[in-house]
Design a protein around this motif. Structure first.
Motif, PDB file in Angstrom:
ATOM      1  N   LEU A  51       0.850  -1.191   0.000  1.00 21.77           N
ATOM      2  CA  LEU A  51       0.000   0.000   0.000  1.00 21.77           C
ATOM      3  C   LEU A  51       0.883   1.237   0.000  1.00 21.77           C
ATOM      4  O   LEU A  51       1.816   1.334   0.785  1.00 21.77           O
ATOM      5  CB  LEU A  51      -0.883  -0.001   1.259  1.00 21.77           C
ATOM      6  N   VAL A  52       0.574   2.180  -0.886  1.00 22.23           N
ATOM      7  CA  VAL A  52       1.401   3.384  -0.941  1.00 22.23           C
ATOM      8  C   VAL A  52       0.556   4.646  -0.789  1.00 22.23           C
ATOM      9  O   VAL A  52      -0.081   5.095  -1.734  1.00 22.23           O
ATOM     10  CB  VAL A  52       2.192   3.441  -2.277  1.00 22.23           C
ATOM     11  N   ASN A  53       0.508   5.186   0.415  1.00 27.36           N
ATOM     12  CA  ASN A  53      -0.063   6.515   0.644  1.00 27.36           C
ATOM     13  C   ASN A  53       0.529   7.062   1.942  1.00 27.36           C
ATOM     14  O   ASN A  53       1.143   6.311   2.707  1.00 27.36           O
ATOM     15  CB  ASN A  53      -1.602   6.479   0.621  1.00 27.36           C
TER      16      ASN A  53
ATOM     17  N   THR B  17      -5.102  12.511   2.288  1.00 28.21           N
ATOM     18  CA  THR B  17      -3.629  12.474   2.377  1.00 28.21           C
ATOM     19  C   THR B  17      -3.096  13.176   3.626  1.00 28.21           C
ATOM     20  O   THR B  17      -2.055  12.792   4.139  1.00 28.21           O
ATOM     21  CB  THR B  17      -2.945  13.176   1.176  1.00 28.21           C
ATOM     22  N   SER B  18      -3.803  14.200   4.080  1.00 25.01           N
ATOM     23  CA  SER B  18      -3.284  14.932   5.242  1.00 25.01           C
ATOM     24  C   SER B  18      -3.795  14.360   6.560  1.00 25.01           C
ATOM     25  O   SER B  18      -3.363  14.785   7.632  1.00 25.01           O
ATOM     26  CB  SER B  18      -3.624  16.415   5.125  1.00 25.01           C
ATOM     27  N   ALA B  19      -4.697  13.412   6.519  1.00 27.55           N
ATOM     28  CA  ALA B  19      -5.242  12.840   7.754  1.00 27.55           C
ATOM     29  C   ALA B  19      -4.133  12.259   8.620  1.00 27.55           C
ATOM     30  O   ALA B  19      -3.263  11.545   8.137  1.00 27.55           O
ATOM     31  CB  ALA B  19      -6.264  11.751   7.428  1.00 27.55           C
ATOM     32  N   GLY B  20      -4.159  12.595   9.870  1.00 24.44           N
ATOM     33  CA  GLY B  20      -3.136  12.082  10.784  1.00 24.44           C
ATOM     34  C   GLY B  20      -2.066  13.099  11.121  1.00 24.44           C
ATOM     35  O   GLY B  20      -1.259  12.883  12.020  1.00 24.44           O
ATOM     36  N   GLN B  21      -2.090  14.222  10.413  1.00 20.51           N
ATOM     37  CA  GLN B  21      -1.102  15.279  10.659  1.00 20.51           C
ATOM     38  C   GLN B  21      -1.092  15.738  12.116  1.00 20.51           C
ATOM     39  O   GLN B  21      -0.023  15.901  12.712  1.00 20.51           O
ATOM     40  CB  GLN B  21      -1.436  16.499   9.796  1.00 20.51           C
ATOM     41  N   THR B 100     -13.659   2.319  -1.145  1.00 23.34           N
ATOM     42  CA  THR B 100     -12.566   3.261  -1.419  1.00 23.34           C
ATOM     43  C   THR B 100     -11.689   3.417  -0.188  1.00 23.34           C
ATOM     44  O   THR B 100     -10.464   3.402  -0.280  1.00 23.34           O
ATOM     45  CB  THR B 100     -13.144   4.654  -1.780  1.00 23.34           C
ATOM     46  N   ILE B 101     -12.322   3.559   0.964  1.00 24.55           N
ATOM     47  CA  ILE B 101     -11.575   3.686   2.216  1.00 24.55           C
ATOM     48  C   ILE B 101     -10.760   2.423   2.465  1.00 24.55           C
ATOM     49  O   ILE B 101      -9.603   2.486   2.893  1.00 24.55           O
ATOM     50  CB  ILE B 101     -12.545   3.938   3.397  1.00 24.55           C
ATOM     51  N   ARG B 102     -11.342   1.267   2.154  1.00 21.49           N
ATOM     52  CA  ARG B 102     -10.611   0.008   2.379  1.00 21.49           C
ATOM     53  C   ARG B 102      -9.376  -0.076   1.492  1.00 21.49           C
ATOM     54  O   ARG B 102      -8.332  -0.546   1.937  1.00 21.49           O
ATOM     55  CB  ARG B 102     -11.522  -1.202   2.125  1.00 21.49           C
ATOM     56  N   THR B 103      -9.500   0.397   0.257  1.00 17.34           N
ATOM     57  CA  THR B 103      -8.323   0.334  -0.617  1.00 17.34           C
ATOM     58  C   THR B 103      -7.231   1.284  -0.115  1.00 17.34           C
ATOM     59  O   THR B 103      -6.069   1.142  -0.494  1.00 17.34           O
ATOM     60  CB  THR B 103      -8.655   0.687  -2.091  1.00 17.34           C
ATOM     61  N   LEU B 104      -7.596   2.224   0.748  1.00 20.49           N
ATOM     62  CA  LEU B 104      -6.599   3.125   1.319  1.00 20.49           C
ATOM     63  C   LEU B 104      -5.982   2.546   2.591  1.00 20.49           C
ATOM     64  O   LEU B 104      -5.122   3.161   3.212  1.00 20.49           O
ATOM     65  CB  LEU B 104      -7.230   4.490   1.623  1.00 20.49           C
ATOM     66  N   GLY B 105      -6.450   1.374   2.997  1.00 16.99           N
ATOM     67  CA  GLY B 105      -5.840   0.685   4.139  1.00 16.99           C
ATOM     68  C   GLY B 105      -6.585   0.814   5.456  1.00 16.99           C
ATOM     69  O   GLY B 105      -6.108   0.375   6.493  1.00 16.99           O
ATOM     70  N   PHE B 106      -7.795   1.418   5.398  1.00 15.19           N
ATOM     71  CA  PHE B 106      -8.567   1.591   6.629  1.00 15.19           C
ATOM     72  C   PHE B 106      -9.965   0.987   6.472  1.00 15.19           C
ATOM     73  O   PHE B 106     -10.305   0.481   5.418  1.00 15.19           O
ATOM     74  CB  PHE B 106      -8.648   3.082   6.990  1.00 15.19           C
TER      75      PHE B 106
END
Ligand SMILES: Nc1ncnc2c1ncn2[C@@H]1O[C@H](COP(=O)(O)OP(=O)(O)O)[C@@H](O)[C@H]1O
Ligand SMILES: [Mg+2]
Lengths: 117, 141
Positions: A51-53, B17-21, B100-106
């Motif tokens: 996973l890349v982000n 992308t900025s989530a978690g900053q 979509t969220i799952r493909t982002l790892g969450f």
């Protein structure tokens, strides 16, 4: 295992924090689901992932991990490189697949659970 | 630590992308204060999960962190859809996250249970259509 050994075993390219290559790591985890990393990882210092982000780097930072290996040569963004530099995390790129990369490290003594000398 | 220390962050709900900053910033600050790595890790993970939730489920919000003498308090406030059944949301594996969220790892449904596990107290106040406020504390022993 030294991070530099890990690089050799995975035939990897190092993108950040070259100065940390001498650090020792004792266990690793291979995972594409950051939710699982956050829920189940204990003291694993290395994350191997496809996973890349930017959340991958932030997740690693939250878990006090010091090395992230992107498999299948997926290229991280400039933002990810910057985040890793700020957090002292070594980013590596390997063209191996996740299963293979994990297998190589495991069979060379890098286990999945916390084992410290 | 003599004085109370507070941090305030706006959490952008438009940009995953900025989530978690905010959580990364808090972690860096707590390290500077010299708190134990175990405490820092618990605060960081709990806050990060909550911050991600605000981004993926609630369109963003605000995060306030207060470092007190005996504990750290994290308050996450959003004006998202709210949580209709908190008991259900607290169950491991329950998630309304999109593919979509799952493909982002969450979106594995482990966030809220994880927040509970890593904090010493956790309180969720949520009203459907109004928003959610989650308050967590981690004791500094
Ligand atoms: N801030 C929030 N606003 C609205 N709903 C939320 C919020 N946080 C959590 N939820 C709801 O609770 C569920 C469980 O959350 P969580 O355990 O973090 O799992 P996940 O984020 O993986 O779905 C979410 O799927 C969502 O339906
Ligand atoms: Mg969540």
């Amino acid at each position: 295992m030294k991070i530099s050994t890990l690089k050799e075993l995975l035939d990897a390219q190092v993108l950040t924090c070259e100065e940390n290559m001498g650090k020792h790591v004792y266990s690793a985890c291979g995972c594409d689901l950051m939710s699982d990393v956050l829920a189940y990882v204990k003291d694993q210092a290395v994350l191997l992932t496809g996973l890349v982000n930017p959340q991958v780097i932030r997740t690693a930072e939250m878990m006090d991990m010091i090395c992230v290996v992107f498999v299948r040569s997926k290229m991280p963004s400039e933002e990810m490189i910057r985040l890793a530099e700020e957090s002292g995390i070594v980013i590596m790129l390997s063209n191996k697949r996740l299963y293979e990369a994990c297998g190589i490290l495991y069979s060379n003594g890098l286990v999945g659970n916390k084992v410290k000398p | 630590m003599n004085d109370e220390l507070v941090f305030h962050f706006d959490v952008d709900g438009e940009d995953f992308t900025s989530a978690g900053q905010a959580s990364v910033m808090v972690k860096k600050n707590l390290r500077r204060l010299g708190l134990s790595p175990e405490i820092i890790r618990r605060v960081s993970i709990a806050m990060y999960e909550g911050e991600i939730n605000m981004v993926i489920h609630a369109g963003g919000g605000v995060a306030d962190v207060k470092v007190m003498e005996d504990r750290i308090e994290i308050v996450l406030t959003d004006h998202g859809p709210g949580i209709s059944n908190i008991d259900m949301a607290m169950q491991e594996g329950f998630s309304t996250a999109t593919d979509t969220i799952r493909t982002l790892g969450f979106g594995a449904g482990m966030g809220l249970p994880n927040m509970k596990r890593y904090s010493d107290t956790m309180d969720i106040k949520s009203t459907v259509g109004v928003g959610t406020t989650i308050t967590m504390t981690v004791n500094i022993q």
